[in-house]
Structures are given as structure tokens and as C-alpha cells.
Design a protein around this motif. Structure first.
Motif, PDB file in Angstrom:
ATOM      1  N   ASP A 186      17.919   0.527  11.894  1.00  0.00           N
ATOM      2  CA  ASP A 186      18.954   1.178  12.478  1.00  0.00           C
ATOM      3  C   ASP A 186      18.463   1.965  13.568  1.00  0.00           C
ATOM      4  OD1 ASP A 186      21.121   2.308  14.335  1.00  0.00           O
ATOM      5  OD2 ASP A 186      22.026   3.016  11.766  1.00  0.00           O
ATOM      6  N   THR A 187      18.719   1.611  14.930  1.00  0.00           N
ATOM      7  CA  THR A 187      18.235   2.229  16.385  1.00  0.00           C
ATOM      8  C   THR A 187      19.046   2.971  16.505  1.00  0.00           C
ATOM      9  OG1 THR A 187      18.233   0.846  17.986  1.00  0.00           O
ATOM     10  CG2 THR A 187      16.533   0.182  16.845  1.00  0.00           C
ATOM     11  N   GLY A 188      20.360   2.857  16.662  1.00  0.00           N
ATOM     12  CA  GLY A 188      21.067   3.560  16.772  1.00  0.00           C
ATOM     13  C   GLY A 188      22.941   2.647  17.223  1.00  0.00           C
ATOM     14  N   ILE A 189      23.521   3.643  18.771  1.00  0.00           N
ATOM     15  CA  ILE A 189      24.673   2.549  18.859  1.00  0.00           C
ATOM     16  C   ILE A 189      24.430   1.294  19.423  1.00  0.00           C
ATOM     17  CG2 ILE A 189      25.878   5.375  19.485  1.00  0.00           C
ATOM     18  CD1 ILE A 189      24.901   4.483  22.745  1.00  0.00           C
ATOM     19  N   LEU A 190      25.592   0.872  20.124  1.00  0.00           N
ATOM     20  CA  LEU A 190      25.188  -0.954  20.500  1.00  0.00           C
ATOM     21  C   LEU A 190      24.848  -0.986  21.473  1.00  0.00           C
ATOM     22  CD1 LEU A 190      25.974  -3.826  19.715  1.00  0.00           C
ATOM     23  CD2 LEU A 190      27.983  -3.672  21.116  1.00  0.00           C
ATOM     24  N   GLU A 191      24.616   0.140  22.012  1.00  0.00           N
ATOM     25  CA  GLU A 191      23.912  -0.058  23.747  1.00  0.00           C
ATOM     26  C   GLU A 191      22.087  -0.108  23.665  1.00  0.00           C
ATOM     27  OE1 GLU A 191      23.051   3.080  28.047  1.00  0.00           O
ATOM     28  OE2 GLU A 191      25.271   3.195  26.061  1.00  0.00           O
ATOM     29  N   LYS A 192      21.942   0.590  22.581  1.00  0.00           N
ATOM     30  CA  LYS A 192      20.106  -0.057  22.364  1.00  0.00           C
ATOM     31  C   LYS A 192      19.504  -1.789  22.175  1.00  0.00           C
ATOM     32  CE  LYS A 192      18.778   4.500  21.857  1.00  0.00           C
ATOM     33  NZ  LYS A 192      18.942   4.707  20.167  1.00  0.00           N
ATOM     34  N   ALA A 193      20.782  -2.158  22.176  1.00  0.00           N
ATOM     35  CA  ALA A 193      20.465  -3.862  21.703  1.00  0.00           C
ATOM     36  C   ALA A 193      20.337  -4.277  23.525  1.00  0.00           C
ATOM     37  CB  ALA A 193      22.259  -4.707  21.923  1.00  0.00           C
ATOM     38  N   ARG A 194      20.144  -3.801  24.350  1.00  0.00           N
ATOM     39  CA  ARG A 194      19.516  -3.652  25.669  1.00  0.00           C
ATOM     40  C   ARG A 194      17.655  -3.098  25.720  1.00  0.00           C
ATOM     41  NH1 ARG A 194      23.189  -0.325  29.647  1.00  0.00           N
ATOM     42  NH2 ARG A 194      25.339  -0.749  28.478  1.00  0.00           N
ATOM     43  N   ILE A 195      17.680  -2.884  24.564  1.00  0.00           N
ATOM     44  CA  ILE A 195      16.092  -2.244  24.532  1.00  0.00           C
ATOM     45  C   ILE A 195      15.924  -3.417  23.202  1.00  0.00           C
ATOM     46  CG2 ILE A 195      14.041  -0.731  23.750  1.00  0.00           C
ATOM     47  CD1 ILE A 195      16.292   1.484  25.361  1.00  0.00           C
ATOM     48  N   ILE A 196      16.127  -3.376  22.323  1.00  0.00           N
ATOM     49  CA  ILE A 196      16.369  -4.454  21.326  1.00  0.00           C
ATOM     50  C   ILE A 196      16.013  -6.207  21.236  1.00  0.00           C
ATOM     51  CG2 ILE A 196      16.630  -5.681  18.870  1.00  0.00           C
ATOM     52  CD1 ILE A 196      18.254  -3.298  18.618  1.00  0.00           C
ATOM     53  N   GLU A 197      17.043  -6.373  23.465  1.00  0.00           N
ATOM     54  CA  GLU A 197      16.716  -8.249  23.352  1.00  0.00           C
ATOM     55  C   GLU A 197      15.313  -7.540  24.028  1.00  0.00           C
ATOM     56  OE1 GLU A 197      21.663  -8.529  22.411  1.00  0.00           O
ATOM     57  OE2 GLU A 197      20.548  -8.816  24.872  1.00  0.00           O
ATOM     58  N   LYS A 198      15.419  -7.175  24.689  1.00  0.00           N
ATOM     59  CA  LYS A 198      13.754  -6.896  25.365  1.00  0.00           C
ATOM     60  C   LYS A 198      12.810  -7.431  24.930  1.00  0.00           C
ATOM     61  CE  LYS A 198      15.970  -5.734  29.887  1.00  0.00           C
ATOM     62  NZ  LYS A 198      16.134  -3.834  30.999  1.00  0.00           N
ATOM     63  N   ILE A 199      12.604  -6.735  23.596  1.00  0.00           N
ATOM     64  CA  ILE A 199      11.198  -7.286  23.178  1.00  0.00           C
ATOM     65  C   ILE A 199      11.021  -8.656  22.590  1.00  0.00           C
ATOM     66  CG2 ILE A 199       9.866  -6.067  20.743  1.00  0.00           C
ATOM     67  CD1 ILE A 199      11.644  -3.917  20.318  1.00  0.00           C
ATOM     68  N   THR A 200      11.727  -9.076  22.434  1.00  0.00           N
ATOM     69  CA  THR A 200      11.612 -11.175  21.765  1.00  0.00           C
ATOM     70  C   THR A 200      11.060 -11.430  23.298  1.00  0.00           C
ATOM     71  OG1 THR A 200      14.410 -10.624  20.790  1.00  0.00           O
ATOM     72  CG2 THR A 200      12.674 -12.947  21.185  1.00  0.00           C
ATOM     73  N   PRO A 201      11.891 -11.351  24.260  1.00  0.00           N
ATOM     74  CA  PRO A 201      10.741 -12.662  25.239  1.00  0.00           C
ATOM     75  C   PRO A 201       9.199 -11.552  25.507  1.00  0.00           C
ATOM     76  CG  PRO A 201      12.126 -10.696  26.536  1.00  0.00           C
ATOM     77  CD  PRO A 201      12.460 -10.969  24.809  1.00  0.00           C
ATOM     78  N   LEU A 202       8.650 -10.481  24.385  1.00  0.00           N
ATOM     79  CA  LEU A 202       7.960  -9.934  24.987  1.00  0.00           C
ATOM     80  C   LEU A 202       6.684 -10.454  23.630  1.00  0.00           C
ATOM     81  CD1 LEU A 202       5.275  -8.017  25.462  1.00  0.00           C
ATOM     82  CD2 LEU A 202       6.756  -5.798  24.117  1.00  0.00           C
ATOM     83  N   LEU A 203       7.128 -10.038  22.355  1.00  0.00           N
ATOM     84  CA  LEU A 203       7.443 -11.499  21.379  1.00  0.00           C
ATOM     85  C   LEU A 203       6.656 -12.540  21.604  1.00  0.00           C
ATOM     86  CD1 LEU A 203       9.372  -9.717  18.133  1.00  0.00           C
ATOM     87  CD2 LEU A 203       6.377  -8.521  19.434  1.00  0.00           C
ATOM     88  N   ILE A 204       7.357 -13.060  22.190  1.00  0.00           N
ATOM     89  CA  ILE A 204       7.313 -14.799  22.478  1.00  0.00           C
ATOM     90  C   ILE A 204       6.535 -14.700  23.433  1.00  0.00           C
ATOM     91  CG2 ILE A 204       8.223 -17.027  24.300  1.00  0.00           C
ATOM     92  CD1 ILE A 204      11.007 -16.012  23.066  1.00  0.00           C
ATOM     93  N   GLY A 205       5.929 -14.336  24.402  1.00  0.00           N
ATOM     94  CA  GLY A 205       4.874 -14.550  25.719  1.00  0.00           C
ATOM     95  C   GLY A 205       3.442 -14.287  24.620  1.00  0.00           C
ATOM     96  N   LEU A 206       3.503 -12.933  23.647  1.00  0.00           N
ATOM     97  CA  LEU A 206       1.890 -11.975  22.736  1.00  0.00           C
ATOM     98  C   LEU A 206       1.824 -13.788  22.187  1.00  0.00           C
ATOM     99  CD1 LEU A 206       2.997  -9.234  21.945  1.00  0.00           C
ATOM    100  CD2 LEU A 206       1.290  -9.795  23.084  1.00  0.00           C
TER     101      LEU A 206
END
Length: 228
Positions: A186-206
């Protein structure tokens, strides 16, 4: 408890549905067309004949109506119409949103992020469902399709979630943690989704850079997690 995977006939949705069904969860696979959902479920049961899967197929609207907890697994372009189509069935329900705003939605590259006016895809779902009492949670964004479909191997990846309702997140975590190998954080409030979702393209790139399909994320060094 019935878990409905909305848009569940794609690789991500079906992978989640299969993993949860194998873990003993009653699962409904939703699709825009009921026939497609029925065909996909029938094929999944044939391929996973060694497991007793409590899994059925329905149209998205029927799946949303019948499910206690909903998991949204659709591309960005389909997110808004799909959520609007099931809105009347989301009252007071937990809605986990796995949507990631990738540039592929506008013909771009999968490792590039698209900024949304609402801040994140999960927040856009919450805005659409405003007034229904739905508890929206960002979840499953960082778990690759390859991990999900690699049955029966455990998934070596944490699942980061975010949401504004503590009890809803606890229920969501109980469901997600049924999948072997995954630890929900649990990373916190829904606004943290802005960070979580941005991790996905990083992982795809890796994954592209290192010619892999199983790049994932583990959070370490947090005492509260180590005690689990």
C-alpha cells in the motif's frame, strides 16, 4: 466473494483471472461481447485442465453487476467508455484499475507515458464513478502479462496499490496476495497512482533493453513489510 475482471479477455485480464481462479477465487471474465468471454474461458479451462477453475464468461455489464469486486483491465483508449458502461453497477464496490496511460494509445511507443488531465488513469476512473460510492484502487499496473501467464511459476514482483479507502485496500490486498509470489504494498492515497503508473513504461523499456519479459519490482528495506 466474486471477482469480475472487466475487459478480461486480453493477456493481462485473463492472466489475472486464471491466477485468481487457480487460487480458489470465484471469477467472472468480462468482455464487450459475451460470446468472446465464453470462448476465452472455455479455452482457458481446456488449457488448465489440471486445475478446478471456478471461472465463467459474461458481457462486461453483466460481469460488473454480478461481481463483488471489479478489476478493470482495458487499454487506455477503452477505459472511459468501459467505465461509463458499467458505472450503474459499481455502487459501493471496490474497483481495481490496472489501466496505464501508454503512448501506444495514440500510436506511439510502449515505453512512453501519456499525461492525463486527471493525473492518472485510476483517478480518471474515480472521477467517472464519482457519486457511486465506488472505492477505486490503482492495482496490477506493474505485473507483466508474461509473469501472469507463466503458470504455475510464482510471480517475483511486488504489486503496488494506491487508494483513498483503507478497508478497501486491505480487501484488495487479500485478493492480490492469493497469487503466489506477489506481495501487495500500500503506497498511500489514490494520487500515488500518478507514480505507480509511470513505473510500467520504465519496466517495459527495461524488458526491451535486456530482452526479457519478466522485469518486475521489489520494495526492500521497509521493516513493516519484513514482518509480514
Amino acid at each position: 466473494m466474486i471477482v469480475s475482471v472487466i475487459g478480461g479477455t486480453g493477456p493481462q485480464g485473463l492472466g489475472i483471472a486464471e491466477r485468481l481462479a487457480i487460487a480458489g477465487v470465484e471469477v467472472i471474465v468480462g468482455s464487450r461481447k459475451e460470446e468472446k468471454a465464453l470462448d476465452v474461458v472455455a479455452k482457458a479451462k481446456e488449457e488448465l485442465a489440471d486445475y478446478d477453475l471456478n471461472m465463467v464468461g459474461m458481457a462486461n455489464e453483466d460481469a460488473a453487476k454480478a461481481g463483488d469486486v471489479l478489476i478493470l483491465t482495458v487499454p487506455l483508449a477503452a477505459q472511459k467508455p468501459t467505465v461509463e458502461g458499467i458505472k450503474e453497477f459499481c455502487t459501493d464496490k471496490i474497483v481495481m484499475d490496472a489501466t496505464v496511460p501508454l503512448e501506444t494509445a495514440i500510436g506511439g511507443k510502449p515505453f512512453r507515458f501519456v499525461d492525463l488531465m486527471e493525473g492518472s488513469a485510476a483517478e480518471r476512473t474515480a472521477k467517472i464513478l464519482e457519486g457511486t460510492g465506488a472505492k477505486v484502487i490503482c492495482a496490477f499496473c506493474n505485473i507483466s502479462n508474461s509473469h501472469l501467464s507463466n503458470i504455475p511459476e510464482e510471480i517475483d514482483c511486488d504489486c503496488l496499490i494506491a487508494g483513498d479507502d483503507k478497508e478497501a485496500k486491505e480487501i484488495a490486498a487479500e485478493i492480490i496476495d492469493k497469487i503466489p509470489g506477489i506481495k501487495t504494498i500500500d503506497t498511500g492515497i489514490l494520487e500515488k497512482a500518478r507514480i505507480i503508473e509511470k513505473i510500467t513504461p520504465l519496466l517495459i523499456g527495461l524488458n526491451i533493453k535486456y530482452k526479457s519479459h519478466y522485469g518486475g519490482l521489489r520494495i526492500t528495506g521497509i521493516p513493516a513489510l519484513d514482518k509480514d
